[in-house]
Motif scaffolding. Structure first.
Motif, PDB file in Angstrom:
ATOM      1  N   ASN A 265     -40.513 -33.302 -31.088  1.00  0.00           N
ATOM      2  CA  ASN A 265     -39.955 -33.008 -29.775  1.00  0.00           C
ATOM      3  C   ASN A 265     -40.967 -33.357 -28.690  1.00  0.00           C
ATOM      4  O   ASN A 265     -42.161 -33.112 -28.833  1.00  0.00           O
ATOM      5  CB  ASN A 265     -39.594 -31.523 -29.640  1.00  0.00           C
ATOM      6  CG  ASN A 265     -39.147 -31.168 -28.222  1.00  0.00           C
ATOM      7  OD1 ASN A 265     -39.931 -30.692 -27.410  1.00  0.00           O
ATOM      8  ND2 ASN A 265     -37.882 -31.427 -27.931  1.00  0.00           N
ATOM      9  N   THR A 266     -40.466 -33.951 -27.616  1.00  0.00           N
ATOM     10  CA  THR A 266     -41.231 -34.148 -26.387  1.00  0.00           C
ATOM     11  C   THR A 266     -40.411 -33.575 -25.251  1.00  0.00           C
ATOM     12  O   THR A 266     -39.230 -33.911 -25.095  1.00  0.00           O
ATOM     13  CB  THR A 266     -41.513 -35.638 -26.125  1.00  0.00           C
ATOM     14  OG1 THR A 266     -42.295 -36.169 -27.196  1.00  0.00           O
ATOM     15  CG2 THR A 266     -42.271 -35.820 -24.818  1.00  0.00           C
ATOM     16  N   ILE A 267     -41.021 -32.685 -24.478  1.00  0.00           N
ATOM     17  CA  ILE A 267     -40.322 -32.073 -23.355  1.00  0.00           C
ATOM     18  C   ILE A 267     -41.252 -32.053 -22.151  1.00  0.00           C
ATOM     19  O   ILE A 267     -42.453 -31.819 -22.281  1.00  0.00           O
ATOM     20  CB  ILE A 267     -39.830 -30.653 -23.713  1.00  0.00           C
ATOM     21  CG1 ILE A 267     -38.897 -30.112 -22.625  1.00  0.00           C
ATOM     22  CG2 ILE A 267     -40.987 -29.703 -23.995  1.00  0.00           C
ATOM     23  CD1 ILE A 267     -38.158 -28.836 -23.033  1.00  0.00           C
ATOM     24  N   TRP A 268     -40.703 -32.357 -20.977  1.00  0.00           N
ATOM     25  CA  TRP A 268     -41.520 -32.376 -19.768  1.00  0.00           C
ATOM     26  C   TRP A 268     -40.675 -31.983 -18.565  1.00  0.00           C
ATOM     27  O   TRP A 268     -39.444 -32.052 -18.603  1.00  0.00           O
ATOM     28  CB  TRP A 268     -42.141 -33.757 -19.543  1.00  0.00           C
ATOM     29  CG  TRP A 268     -41.147 -34.887 -19.377  1.00  0.00           C
ATOM     30  CD1 TRP A 268     -40.617 -35.656 -20.377  1.00  0.00           C
ATOM     31  CD2 TRP A 268     -40.549 -35.344 -18.163  1.00  0.00           C
ATOM     32  NE1 TRP A 268     -39.730 -36.569 -19.858  1.00  0.00           N
ATOM     33  CE2 TRP A 268     -39.670 -36.412 -18.506  1.00  0.00           C
ATOM     34  CE3 TRP A 268     -40.663 -34.985 -16.819  1.00  0.00           C
ATOM     35  CZ2 TRP A 268     -38.919 -37.099 -17.551  1.00  0.00           C
ATOM     36  CZ3 TRP A 268     -39.918 -35.657 -15.857  1.00  0.00           C
ATOM     37  CH2 TRP A 268     -39.068 -36.713 -16.232  1.00  0.00           C
ATOM     38  N   SER A 269     -41.345 -31.543 -17.516  1.00  0.00           N
ATOM     39  CA  SER A 269     -40.656 -31.213 -16.274  1.00  0.00           C
ATOM     40  C   SER A 269     -41.511 -31.653 -15.098  1.00  0.00           C
ATOM     41  O   SER A 269     -42.741 -31.659 -15.153  1.00  0.00           O
ATOM     42  CB  SER A 269     -40.379 -29.702 -16.180  1.00  0.00           C
ATOM     43  OG  SER A 269     -41.581 -28.969 -16.033  1.00  0.00           O
ATOM     44  N   LEU A 270     -40.827 -32.029 -14.028  1.00  0.00           N
ATOM     45  CA  LEU A 270     -41.488 -32.392 -12.772  1.00  0.00           C
ATOM     46  C   LEU A 270     -40.791 -31.625 -11.655  1.00  0.00           C
ATOM     47  O   LEU A 270     -39.575 -31.740 -11.477  1.00  0.00           O
ATOM     48  CB  LEU A 270     -41.396 -33.889 -12.507  1.00  0.00           C
ATOM     49  CG  LEU A 270     -42.020 -34.371 -11.187  1.00  0.00           C
ATOM     50  CD1 LEU A 270     -43.519 -34.102 -11.170  1.00  0.00           C
ATOM     51  CD2 LEU A 270     -41.744 -35.858 -10.972  1.00  0.00           C
ATOM     52  N   ALA A 271     -41.568 -30.815 -10.929  1.00  0.00           N
ATOM     53  CA  ALA A 271     -41.024 -30.009  -9.843  1.00  0.00           C
ATOM     54  C   ALA A 271     -41.682 -30.403  -8.532  1.00  0.00           C
ATOM     55  O   ALA A 271     -42.896 -30.614  -8.472  1.00  0.00           O
ATOM     56  CB  ALA A 271     -41.247 -28.521 -10.115  1.00  0.00           C
ATOM     57  N   ALA A 272     -40.878 -30.502  -7.479  1.00  0.00           N
ATOM     58  CA  ALA A 272     -41.372 -30.790  -6.133  1.00  0.00           C
ATOM     59  C   ALA A 272     -40.983 -29.626  -5.230  1.00  0.00           C
ATOM     60  O   ALA A 272     -39.792 -29.335  -5.066  1.00  0.00           O
ATOM     61  CB  ALA A 272     -40.779 -32.090  -5.608  1.00  0.00           C
ATOM     62  N   SER A 273     -41.996 -28.964  -4.673  1.00  0.00           N
ATOM     63  CA  SER A 273     -41.758 -27.817  -3.802  1.00  0.00           C
ATOM     64  C   SER A 273     -42.227 -28.138  -2.383  1.00  0.00           C
ATOM     65  O   SER A 273     -43.378 -28.574  -2.195  1.00  0.00           O
ATOM     66  CB  SER A 273     -42.495 -26.577  -4.311  1.00  0.00           C
ATOM     67  OG  SER A 273     -42.069 -26.230  -5.606  1.00  0.00           O
ATOM     68  N   PHE A 281     -38.597 -24.607  -0.690  1.00  0.00           N
ATOM     69  CA  PHE A 281     -37.485 -25.366  -1.244  1.00  0.00           C
ATOM     70  C   PHE A 281     -38.005 -26.146  -2.458  1.00  0.00           C
ATOM     71  O   PHE A 281     -39.024 -26.844  -2.351  1.00  0.00           O
ATOM     72  CB  PHE A 281     -36.925 -26.349  -0.214  1.00  0.00           C
ATOM     73  CG  PHE A 281     -36.514 -25.703   1.079  1.00  0.00           C
ATOM     74  CD1 PHE A 281     -35.216 -25.241   1.253  1.00  0.00           C
ATOM     75  CD2 PHE A 281     -37.425 -25.559   2.123  1.00  0.00           C
ATOM     76  CE1 PHE A 281     -34.831 -24.650   2.454  1.00  0.00           C
ATOM     77  CE2 PHE A 281     -37.047 -24.974   3.323  1.00  0.00           C
ATOM     78  CZ  PHE A 281     -35.750 -24.511   3.484  1.00  0.00           C
ATOM     79  N   LYS A 282     -37.312 -26.042  -3.579  1.00  0.00           N
ATOM     80  CA  LYS A 282     -37.797 -26.710  -4.793  1.00  0.00           C
ATOM     81  C   LYS A 282     -36.683 -27.470  -5.486  1.00  0.00           C
ATOM     82  O   LYS A 282     -35.564 -26.970  -5.632  1.00  0.00           O
ATOM     83  CB  LYS A 282     -38.419 -25.705  -5.766  1.00  0.00           C
ATOM     84  CG  LYS A 282     -38.977 -26.346  -7.030  1.00  0.00           C
ATOM     85  CD  LYS A 282     -39.863 -25.398  -7.817  1.00  0.00           C
ATOM     86  CE  LYS A 282     -39.080 -24.340  -8.547  1.00  0.00           C
ATOM     87  NZ  LYS A 282     -39.944 -23.522  -9.445  1.00  0.00           N
ATOM     88  N   LEU A 283     -37.009 -28.681  -5.942  1.00  0.00           N
ATOM     89  CA  LEU A 283     -36.148 -29.475  -6.812  1.00  0.00           C
ATOM     90  C   LEU A 283     -36.936 -29.781  -8.077  1.00  0.00           C
ATOM     91  O   LEU A 283     -38.144 -30.069  -8.011  1.00  0.00           O
ATOM     92  CB  LEU A 283     -35.729 -30.773  -6.133  1.00  0.00           C
ATOM     93  CG  LEU A 283     -34.870 -30.650  -4.885  1.00  0.00           C
ATOM     94  CD1 LEU A 283     -34.658 -32.027  -4.257  1.00  0.00           C
ATOM     95  CD2 LEU A 283     -33.515 -29.997  -5.199  1.00  0.00           C
ATOM     96  N   ALA A 284     -36.269 -29.736  -9.231  1.00  0.00           N
ATOM     97  CA  ALA A 284     -36.974 -29.989 -10.490  1.00  0.00           C
ATOM     98  C   ALA A 284     -36.059 -30.699 -11.473  1.00  0.00           C
ATOM     99  O   ALA A 284     -34.830 -30.506 -11.463  1.00  0.00           O
ATOM    100  CB  ALA A 284     -37.475 -28.679 -11.100  1.00  0.00           C
ATOM    101  N   TYR A 285     -36.683 -31.499 -12.323  1.00  0.00           N
ATOM    102  CA  TYR A 285     -35.969 -32.172 -13.413  1.00  0.00           C
ATOM    103  C   TYR A 285     -36.743 -31.920 -14.702  1.00  0.00           C
ATOM    104  O   TYR A 285     -37.981 -31.949 -14.721  1.00  0.00           O
ATOM    105  CB  TYR A 285     -35.869 -33.671 -13.162  1.00  0.00           C
ATOM    106  CG  TYR A 285     -35.221 -34.424 -14.305  1.00  0.00           C
ATOM    107  CD1 TYR A 285     -33.845 -34.350 -14.512  1.00  0.00           C
ATOM    108  CD2 TYR A 285     -35.981 -35.191 -15.185  1.00  0.00           C
ATOM    109  CE1 TYR A 285     -33.242 -35.014 -15.556  1.00  0.00           C
ATOM    110  CE2 TYR A 285     -35.388 -35.862 -16.243  1.00  0.00           C
ATOM    111  CZ  TYR A 285     -34.007 -35.779 -16.435  1.00  0.00           C
ATOM    112  OH  TYR A 285     -33.420 -36.432 -17.481  1.00  0.00           O
TER     113      TYR A 285
END
Length: 423
Positions: A265-273, A281-285
C-alpha cells in the motif's frame, strides 16, 4: 582529493549550527523535576445505520506524570513515572466493545467491560549533551509510531528510545519496543513481538520542514514515511500552509494471508490551508493505492498491526480515515477562531470529506462521505485556566457495497479535560 574530503566534511559540519548543551545546564535530579496532573471526562456514542448494536462508553480518567531532572555532570541520569486510573461511568454489556472507542476492554468472552483501570509505568533515562537514551514506559508521538492519547487513558510501549537534538533544527529518533500496553487494559499482553523504528525531522528554515522515518513490526509489516511542510506568509495576518504526508507499507506474507488481502500500500495526502486572521480555509486530496488499504494501529492479539493508534498523519482522517484499497478522497474545511469576536479560547471547525473508488470484494467503486463538526473552548485565565471543553459530531455514510471496508453512522464525542501542573 582524498586529503581534501575530510576537510570538506569538517567544513560542512562546522557550518551547521549547533544548539546549547542542555546537560551542562542541568540543575539536578530534583530541582528540574515536574509533576503534571491531567483529568479527562470522555464520552463517545456511535449510532450505526446498518442494524449493528449502537456503541457508547463514558468514563472519568486521571493521569499523573512525573519527570525528574538529570543529575549534574557530563552524563546525567534521571527517572520518569506515570500513573493512570479510570472509572467506567457507562458502557456495560452490549454497549462497549467498539474498537474505535476502546475506553474499557471487554472480557475475553465478549462480556462485561472492565469497571475501572489502574496502570503504572516508569522510565530510566540518561542524557549526554542534547541526546537522551531511555528505557521503560514510552509514549512516542512520531509519524511512524504514535501512541494513542485521544481516548480516555494513554496507550504506551515498553522498550528503548533514543532522541538526539545535537544540531539546530534536526531531531533524530530511534527505538526498539518489545511490548505494547492497550489504552483500555492494565495488562501487558497485546501480542506485540517487537517493533523497531528510526528517522529524523529537520527544520530547514522558518518556512520549510521535512521528516523521514521507517519502521518494522516483526511478522506484520514494514513501513516508510515522508512528510513536508511549507509555511508561506502573505502580508499581515495571512499565510498559506502546504502539508504533505505519505506512507509506503508492505505486509508480511503470513499476516496478509490471515487478513485475506494483498501486501502493498502507498497512501499520501496534500493539504493546502489559507489562514486569514481568525479564518482557516483548507482543501485536501488523499490517495491510496496498492493491493490493500493502509493498515495501522490495533493490537496484535486482535489481528491489528500494533504500531500505534494514531499512526496516521494524513489530512483526511476524522471518524473515517478514508484509507481503503485504491480509495481517493477530497476534503473542504473551514475553521473559525472567535477571539476577534470577544470570545478568546472558543473555536469551531467543520469539514466535508468525500471518498470513492474503494475496492472491496463486491465492487471497485465503493463510496463514503463524512461531515465533521467540532466546537472547543479553553478557559483562558483564573483557577480553571486551560480547562478544555470539546464537542464533536460526525455524520458518516458508506455505500452498501463497501460495508466490509467500513460502516457508517452518527458519532458524538464530548470531552472535558483539565491539565494541572503540581510543581
Amino acid at each position: 582529493m582524498k586529503k581534501e574530503l575530510p576537510l570538506i566534511i569538517l567544513s560542512l559540519f562546522s557550518a551547521i549550527p549547533a544548539v546549547a548543551n542542555q546537560q551542562s545546564d542541568s540543575k539536578g535530579l530534583i530541582d528540574d523535576s515536574h509533576l503534571n496532573l491531567f483529568f479527562r471526562n470522555a464520552y463517545i456514542n456511535r449510532d450505526y445505520h446498518n442494524g449493528m448494536q449502537d456503541k457508547a462508553e463514558w468514563g472519568q480518567g486521571a493521569v499523573a506524570t512525573f519527570q525528574s531532572g538529570y543529575t549534574e555532570g557530563p552524563v546525567g541520569f534521571g527517572i520518569d513515572g506515570i500513573a493512570q486510573y479510570a472509572v467506567r461511568l457507562d458502557g456495560g454489556r452490549g454497549r462497549s466493545g467498539a474498537g474505535g472507542i476502546d475506553f474499557f476492554k471487554q472480557g475475553n468472552d465478549g462480556g462485561r467491560a472492565k469497571s475501572n483501570l489502574a496502570k503504572f509505568g516508569a522510565t530510566a533515562k540518561m542524557r549526554i549533551s542534547n541526546t537522551v537514551l531511555s528505557y521503560g514506559n514510552q509514549r512516542p508521538a512520531l509519524p511512524i509510531i504514535t501512541a494513542d492519547s485521544s481516548r480516555l487513558l494513554l496507550e504506551s510501549y515498553t522498550g528503548t528510545m533514543l532522541t538526539s537534538n545535537e544540531i539546530a533544527g534536526l531531531e533524530i529518533n530511534a527505538g526498539y519496543f518489545t511490548d505494547e500496553q492497550r489504552k483500555s487494559d492494565d495488562r501487558h499482553n497485546s501480542g506485540l513481538k517487537s517493533l523497531s523504528f528510526g528517522g529524523a525531522s529537520y527544520q530547514f528554515n522558518d518556512r520549510f520542514s521535512g521528516a523521514a522515518y521507517a519502521s518494522d513490526v516483526k511478522d506484520v509489516l514494514n513501513k516508510q514515511y515522508l512528510g513536508m511542510n511549507v509555511n508561506q506568509p502573505f502580508g499581515s495576518n495571512q499565510k498559506m500552509v502546504l502539508d504533505f504526508n505519505g506512507y509506503n507499507s508492505r505486509l508480511d506474507p503470513d499476516y496478509a494471508r490471515k487478513l485475506d488481502t494483498g501486501r502493498s500500500n502507498t497512501i499520501w495526502s496534500l493539504a493546502a490551508s489559507y489562514i486569514w486572521d481568525v479564518h482557516t480555509f483548507k482543501l485536501a486530496y488523499q490517495q491510496s493505492s496498492g493491493s490493500t488499504g493502509y493498515h495501522y494501529g490495533g493490537y496484535r492479539n486482535a489481528d491489528g498491526t500494533g504500531d500505534g493508534g494514531n499512526t496516521i498523519w494524513l489530512a483526511n482522517s476524522y471518524w473515517s480515515d478514508f484509507n481503503g484499497e485504491d480509495e481517493r478522497s477530497w476534503q473542504a474545511s473551514y475553521g473559525l477562531d472567535f477571539s476577534a469576536m470577544g470570545l478568546p479560547g472558543l473555536s469551531w471547525t467543520t469539514a466535508y470529506v468525500r471518498g470513492d473508488n474503494i475496492k472491496t470484494a463486491e465492487t471497485s467503486n465503493g463510496k463514503e462521505h463524512e461531515w465533521f463538526n467540532q466546537i472547543q473552548y479553553q478557559v483562558q485565565n483564573g483557577p480553571a485556566k486551560d480547562l478544555t471543553l470539546r464537542l464533536r459530531y460526525s455524520v458518516l455514510r458508506v455505500s452498501s457495497n463497501a460495508s466490509d471496508y467500513n460502516v457508517g453512522g452518527d458519532e458524538i464525542r464530548a470531552f472535558v479535560e483539565y491539565p494541572f501542573n503540581a510543581f
